[in-house]
Write a protein that holds these residues in place. Structure first.
Motif, PDB file in Angstrom:
ATOM      1  N   ALA A  12       5.549  -6.025  -6.852  1.00  0.00           N
ATOM      2  CA  ALA A  12       6.289  -7.074  -6.137  1.00  0.00           C
ATOM      3  C   ALA A  12       5.625  -7.406  -4.815  1.00  0.00           C
ATOM      4  O   ALA A  12       5.744  -8.523  -4.310  1.00  0.00           O
ATOM      5  N   LEU A  13       4.913  -6.433  -4.244  1.00  0.00           N
ATOM      6  CA  LEU A  13       4.238  -6.655  -2.970  1.00  0.00           C
ATOM      7  C   LEU A  13       2.842  -7.224  -3.147  1.00  0.00           C
ATOM      8  O   LEU A  13       2.184  -7.556  -2.169  1.00  0.00           O
ATOM      9  N   LEU A  14       2.368  -7.313  -4.386  1.00  0.00           N
ATOM     10  CA  LEU A  14       0.955  -7.535  -4.586  1.00  0.00           C
ATOM     11  C   LEU A  14       0.669  -8.766  -5.433  1.00  0.00           C
ATOM     12  O   LEU A  14      -0.035  -8.707  -6.427  1.00  0.00           O
ATOM     13  N   SER A  15       1.242  -9.896  -5.065  1.00  0.00           N
ATOM     14  CA  SER A  15       0.882 -11.146  -5.728  1.00  0.00           C
ATOM     15  C   SER A  15      -0.587 -11.418  -5.470  1.00  0.00           C
ATOM     16  O   SER A  15      -1.146 -11.016  -4.460  1.00  0.00           O
ATOM     17  N   LEU A  16      -1.220 -12.121  -6.380  1.00  0.00           N
ATOM     18  CA  LEU A  16      -2.669 -12.207  -6.357  1.00  0.00           C
ATOM     19  C   LEU A  16      -3.169 -13.567  -5.909  1.00  0.00           C
ATOM     20  O   LEU A  16      -2.654 -14.602  -6.314  1.00  0.00           O
ATOM     21  N   VAL A  36       4.329  -4.753   5.252  1.00  0.00           N
ATOM     22  CA  VAL A  36       4.110  -3.716   4.232  1.00  0.00           C
ATOM     23  C   VAL A  36       3.886  -2.352   4.875  1.00  0.00           C
ATOM     24  O   VAL A  36       4.459  -1.342   4.455  1.00  0.00           O
ATOM     25  N   PHE A  37       3.034  -2.307   5.911  1.00  0.00           N
ATOM     26  CA  PHE A  37       2.647  -1.026   6.478  1.00  0.00           C
ATOM     27  C   PHE A  37       3.452  -0.660   7.725  1.00  0.00           C
ATOM     28  O   PHE A  37       3.077   0.235   8.465  1.00  0.00           O
ATOM     29  N   GLY A  38       4.569  -1.345   7.885  1.00  0.00           N
ATOM     30  CA  GLY A  38       5.436  -1.035   9.002  1.00  0.00           C
ATOM     31  C   GLY A  38       6.608  -0.164   8.627  1.00  0.00           C
ATOM     32  O   GLY A  38       7.393   0.222   9.501  1.00  0.00           O
ATOM     33  N   GLN A  39       6.763   0.152   7.357  1.00  0.00           N
ATOM     34  CA  GLN A  39       7.873   0.998   6.925  1.00  0.00           C
ATOM     35  C   GLN A  39       7.449   1.802   5.704  1.00  0.00           C
ATOM     36  O   GLN A  39       6.766   1.297   4.810  1.00  0.00           O
ATOM     37  N   GLU A  42       7.935   0.615   1.973  1.00  0.00           N
ATOM     38  CA  GLU A  42       7.035  -0.428   1.502  1.00  0.00           C
ATOM     39  C   GLU A  42       5.613   0.107   1.306  1.00  0.00           C
ATOM     40  O   GLU A  42       4.889  -0.338   0.416  1.00  0.00           O
ATOM     41  N   ILE A  43       5.212   1.052   2.128  1.00  0.00           N
ATOM     42  CA  ILE A  43       3.893   1.675   1.946  1.00  0.00           C
ATOM     43  C   ILE A  43       3.830   2.373   0.593  1.00  0.00           C
ATOM     44  O   ILE A  43       2.847   2.259  -0.140  1.00  0.00           O
ATOM     45  N   ASN A  44       4.890   3.089   0.268  1.00  0.00           N
ATOM     46  CA  ASN A  44       4.928   3.782  -1.020  1.00  0.00           C
ATOM     47  C   ASN A  44       4.878   2.797  -2.177  1.00  0.00           C
ATOM     48  O   ASN A  44       4.193   3.018  -3.180  1.00  0.00           O
ATOM     49  N   ARG A  45       5.580   1.676  -2.042  1.00  0.00           N
ATOM     50  CA  ARG A  45       5.548   0.653  -3.092  1.00  0.00           C
ATOM     51  C   ARG A  45       4.155   0.051  -3.209  1.00  0.00           C
ATOM     52  O   ARG A  45       3.668  -0.216  -4.309  1.00  0.00           O
ATOM     53  N   ALA A  46       3.500  -0.173  -2.087  1.00  0.00           N
ATOM     54  CA  ALA A  46       2.148  -0.720  -2.120  1.00  0.00           C
ATOM     55  C   ALA A  46       1.178   0.248  -2.789  1.00  0.00           C
ATOM     56  O   ALA A  46       0.272  -0.160  -3.525  1.00  0.00           O
ATOM     57  N   ARG A 120      -7.115   0.390   4.726  1.00  0.00           N
ATOM     58  CA  ARG A 120      -7.207  -0.267   6.021  1.00  0.00           C
ATOM     59  C   ARG A 120      -5.812  -0.521   6.603  1.00  0.00           C
ATOM     60  O   ARG A 120      -5.581  -0.349   7.805  1.00  0.00           O
ATOM     61  N   GLY A 121      -4.879  -0.910   5.738  1.00  0.00           N
ATOM     62  CA  GLY A 121      -3.525  -1.179   6.207  1.00  0.00           C
ATOM     63  C   GLY A 121      -2.846   0.046   6.780  1.00  0.00           C
ATOM     64  O   GLY A 121      -2.184  -0.014   7.830  1.00  0.00           O
TER      65      GLY A 121
END
Length: 697
Positions: A12-16, A36-39, A42-46, A120-121
Motif C-alpha cells: 500500500a505504501l509502494l505504488s510504482l 513513511v519513515f517518521g513512524q 509505517e517503516i515496518n510496512r515499507a 536511505r529512508g
C-alpha cells in the motif's frame, strides 16, 4: 503473525512510478519519506514491501528455482533441440534477446531499488538510532535482501551495474556504472559486516526474516564466492568466452568465509536435529522450524506467490482443471539428472527421498465411470526432484483440486548445512589440510543422511587436502539438489567443465549402448565416478505401488513404514516412504544395478502376501537404425558439448566446434564453460551504449 500474511500490506505504501529506463526498475513513491519513515508502523510496512519484491515469480518465486538453475550432474533440463535458441540458459546457449533474462534482471534491480530507498529512508529518519534494536534490525533486513540480490546478479552476470544510492538521488539521466565483481563483493561484505552486530539472533526472529546469523552466513557465502574462480571477460577480444580466474589474494576471502561461518556455528542458534526429509516436508506443510537447519527461507504466500512444490515433486495431472485429490495440479518440471542417483553412496537416505521415479495421473474407473488417481513409473531422461511437493502437504492444508502454482511453500535460501560445509571448505583451503573442526563440520552433515553415520566416508576424506575438498564437494552434491547450488559450486572450484563433460558422456554412452555399440568412454566414466555401472545399467526396473502402512519384512522381522525414520527395507534395499498416505507411491526394486526378478511376497501377521511386481524397460535412449543416441542425449548440454548425426562429439570453444578427442581431456585442457549470462539487450539500449556484452554474446 507469519510474514507472508502481512507482506501485501506493505505494498500500500509502494505504488510504482518509472525511474531509470536503462535498468527499467520501478521506485516506490506513493507516500513521502517523511511520512513513511517518521513512524515505526509505517517503516515496518515499507520493509514488507521490500520483501515482496524478492518473492516475484521472475526472481526467487520461480526463476531462481528453475529457469536459472543451470545444467550439471545434479540439476538438469533435457533438450532435444539441435539449434540455438534465445532462452536456453540452462544448456549454455542463449543470447541477449532472451525474455526470461530481461525479466530476472528487472526483478532483481526492482528489489535493489526498494532496498536502497528503504535503507536511505531509515538512515535519514528522525527515529534512526543505533541503540534502537528494532530500527537496526529492520535496516539489517533490507541490507541482507539487497546483498542477496546483488550476490546472485554477480554470480550469474559477472560485473554488473552497482549502486547503494536510490534512483531519486541520481537524476533521470544518471547511468549507473558497471563495477568489477570484486568491488561489488567487497562492498557487500563490508555492508553486512557493519550491520550484523546490530541484528537480532535467530531465537528472536523467525526463519522468514533475515537474522544476524543469516547476515553472517551471507558474508561467508559472498566471501567464498569472491575467493573462488569465476569467468572473466577478454575485453580485448569480446568474441572470446573469457578465462577462469581467481583473485591473487583469494585466501583473504576464504579467511573471511571461515570466520563468519564460524560465527554462525559458535552461536549455537542452529543445528541439524531434524531429519533431512523433515526439513522439506515441514516446509510443504507451512510449518516454521526456527533454530534448526533452515536459516532463511523465502516467505511465500498461499495462493499469492511461489511455485515451490508445484515445479518440484511428481507431476500430477488434472482433468478439466481439477485433480481427483485435493492438492491440485503439479507441473513437476524441475528435474534431476538421471544419473544423479548413481552418484550417491549406498544407504544414503537422501538418495531415496530426493530422486522421484514416479508421477500421477487419472483414469476412468470402468465399473462406475468415476475418475481415479493412478501412479506411473517415470521412465525418462530425468527424474523428479522430490524435496518439495504440494502432494506432501496434509489434506487439511491442501490448496484445492482446482489450484496449480502460487503454493506459498517456502524455499530455503540459506541452511545451516551450507554454513558447516562452507567452514569445512574454507578451513581446508587455508590450512592445506583438514583440521579437526573442519572434519567435524563435514561429519555433522554427512552422518544425518545415514542410519549408521557412515564413518568410513569421513575417515577416508581426512587423508589429505585434496581428498577432503572432493568429499566436501560430494557432500554438497548430495545435500543441495534442487537448491540452485551445484553449478555454482562447480564454478567456484573450477570443476564445471570437467563435470559437464562427464555428465554429457554418461547420457551419450548409455544412448550408444542402447543403439547397439559402445562409446569407448565407459571405463573413464566408471573411474571418475568411483563405481562400475555405466556399462551395466539396469535396462529393466521392477516396481509396485504401495501405501505407507503396508508392512515389509527383512530377515524375518516385520518392519512397518513409519519406522526407521520413515524408511523400509524391501528385498534388501532401503526405501523411503513418503508423507502422503492417500496417494500411492512406487516402490522401485534394483534401480541402481542390473535387475533380477524380486521376491514376490512379504510376511504379514497373517502369513505370506503376494506383491504384484510390474516392470518397465529403462534407458531406451538409442536410435538402433542410425546406431546413435537420441537427440536428448546429444543436445542437452548443447552450448558446451554436443554430438551430431555423424556420431561426432564436439566441444564448444569461443563459439567454435572443436572435435572431442578419443580420450577425455584433462581439466586444464578443456575450454571454459560460458555460464555467465548476457546483459539483456533492452538494458544495453537504455544505457545508451554504456553497457557492453562480452563472453562471445
Amino acid at each position: 503473525m507469519r510474514l507472508k500474511n502481512i507482506l501485501y500490506t506493505g505494498m500500500a505504501l509502494l505504488s510504482l512510478t518509472a525511474c531509470n529506463d536503462y535498468l527499467d526498475v520501478d521506485a516506490p513513491s506513493a507516500y513521502t519519506d517523511e511520512f513513511v519513515f517518521g513512524q515505526k508502523s509505517e517503516i515496518n510496512r515499507a520493509l514488507n514491501g521490500v520483501y515482496a519484491q524478492a518473492l516475484a515469480g521472475d526472481l526467487y518465486g520461480n526463476a531462481f528455482q528453475s529457469t536459472f538453475n543451470l545444467n550439471s550432474d545434479v540439476d538438469i533440463y533435457i533438450s532435444s533441440a539441435s539449434s540455438h535458441a534465445h532462452n536456453t540458459y540452462r544448456r549454455f546457449d542463449c543470447d541477449d534477446q532472451g525474455g526470461d533474462i530481461y525479466k530476472y534482471w528487472t526483478a532483481a534491480y526492482n528489489l535493489i531499488e526498494y532496498a536502497n530507498r528503504f535503507v536511505r529512508g531509515i538512515q535519514n529518519s528522525p527515529l534512526y538510532d543505533t541503540s534502537d534494536s528494532e530500527i537496526m534490525q529492520w535496516l539489517g533486513e533490507a541490507k541482507c535482501l539487497r546483498a542477496m540480490a546483488y550476490h546472485d546478479l554477480v554470480v550469474m552476470f559477472g560485473d554488473v551495474p552497482f549502486t547503494f544510492t536510490p534512483s531519486a538521488e541520481q537524476g533521470s539521466d544518471m547511468i549507473i556504472p558497471v563495477f568489477d565483481r570484486l568491488v561489488i563483493q567487497d562492498s557487500l561484505i563490508s555492508d553486512l559486516k557493519s550491520i550484523a552486530p546490530y541484528m537480532s539472533s535467530s531465537n528472536s526472529v523467525t526463519v522468514e526474516r533475515c537474522s544476524k546469523e543469516f547476515a553472517q552466513a551471507l558474508v561467508a557465502r559472498v566471501a567464498l564466492t569472491a575467493g573462488g574462480y569465476s569467468l572473466r571477460p577478454d575485453k580485448e577480444r569480446p568474441t572470446n568466452y573469457g578465462k577462469m580466474e581467481r583473485p591473487a589474494n583469494y585466501l583473504d576471502y576464504y579467511k573471511i568465509a571461515r570466520a563468519y561461518a564460524d560465527s554462525v556455528i559458535s552461536s549455537g542458534k542452529h543445528a541439524l536435529n531434524q531429519s533431512y526429509r523433515d526439513v522439506f516436508v515441514k516446509e510443504c506443510n507451512y510449518t516454521l522450524v526456527n533454530n534448526d537447519d533452515v536459516i532463511f527461507e523465502f516467505p511465500f504466500s498461499k495462493e499469492g506467490n511461489g511455485n515451490t512444490g508445484y515445479s518440484q515433486g511428481p507431476s500430477y495431472s488434472s482433468y478439466e482443471g481439477n485433480t481427483v485429490g485435493v492438492w491440485g495440479e503439479c507441473d513437476g518440471g524441475v528435474r534431476l539428472n538421471a544419473f544423479y542417483r548413481f552418484l550417491f553412496r549406498d544407504k544414503d537416505m537422501r538418495r531415496e527421498f530426493v530422486n522421484g521415479l514416479w508421477y500421477y495421473s487419472y483414469y476412468t474407473n470402468p465399473d462406475d465411470g468415476t475418475l481415479q488417481d493412478s501412479v506411473y513409473i517415470r521412465n525418462d531422461y530425468s527424474v523428479h526432484c522430490n524435496k518439495w511437493s504440494k502432494l506432501w502437504t496434509d489434506e487439511s492444508l491442501a490448496l484445492g483440486r482446482d489450484k496449480s502454482g502460487n503454493t506459498g511453500i517456502n524455499f530455503p535460501y540459506m541452511r545451516f548445512a551450507d554454513v558447516l560445509l562452507m567452514y569445512a571448505e574454507a578451513d581446508n583451503e587455508i590450512n592445506g589440510r583438514p583440521t579437526e573442526k573442519a572434519i567435524d563440520c563435514l561429519a555433522r552433515v554427512h552422518k544425518r543422511a545415514f542410519l549408521d553415520g557412515d564413518p568410513t566416508f569421513v575417515s577416508e576424506a581426512s587423508a589429505s587436502k585434496e581428498a577432503f575438498q572432493k568429499a566436501v564437494l560430494d557432500e554438497r552434491k548430495w545435500e543441495f539438489a534442487g537448491e540452485n547450488m551445484r553449478w555454482r559450486d562447480l564454478v567456484r572450484t573450477n570443476t564445471y567443465a570437467e563435470e559437464l563433460v562427464y555428465s554429457f558422456l554418461r547420457y551419450h554412452s548409455v544412448g550408444m549402448q542402447n543403439a547397439g555399440s559402445a562409446s569407448g568412454f565407459e571405463d573413464a566414466i566408471n573411474e571418475h565416478d568411483g563405481r562400475q555401472y555405466i556399462d551395466n545399467m539396469p535396462d529393466r526396473i521392477y516396481y509396485h505401488a504401495y501405501k505407507l502402512d503396508e508392512p515389509i519384512t527383512t530377515l524375518g522381522m516385520r518392519v512397518c513404514g513409519p519406522q526407521l525414520y520413515g524408511n523400509v527395507v524391501d528385498n534388501g534395499t532401503l526405501v523411503t516412504t513418503y508423507p502422503n498416505q492417500s496417494l500411492k507411491s512406487l516402490r522401485v526394486y534394483n534401480a541402481y544395478a542390473p535387475a533380477t526378478m524380486p521376491v514376490k511376497s512379504y510376511i504379514t501377521n497373517f502369513g505370506f502376501k503376494a506383491i504384484a511386481w510390474n516392470h518397465a524397460d529403462f534407458y531406451q535412449w538409442g536410435d538402433t537404425d542410425a546406431g546413435l543416441p537420441k537427440d536428448q542425449c546429444k543436445y542437452t548440454f548443447y552450448g558446451y558439448i554436443r554430438s551430431d548425426e555423424g556420431g561426432n562429439i564436439w566441444l564448444i570453444k569461443d563459439g567454435v566446434q572443436t572435435l572431442f578427442p578419443t580420450s577425455i581431456p584433462t581439466a586444464e585442457e578443456l575450454p571454459v564453460v560460458r555460464y555467465i549470462l548476457p546483459y539483456p539487450n533492452l538494458a544495453i539500449q537504455r544505457s545508451r551504449g554504456a553497457y557492453k556484452n562480452y563472453y562471445g554474446y
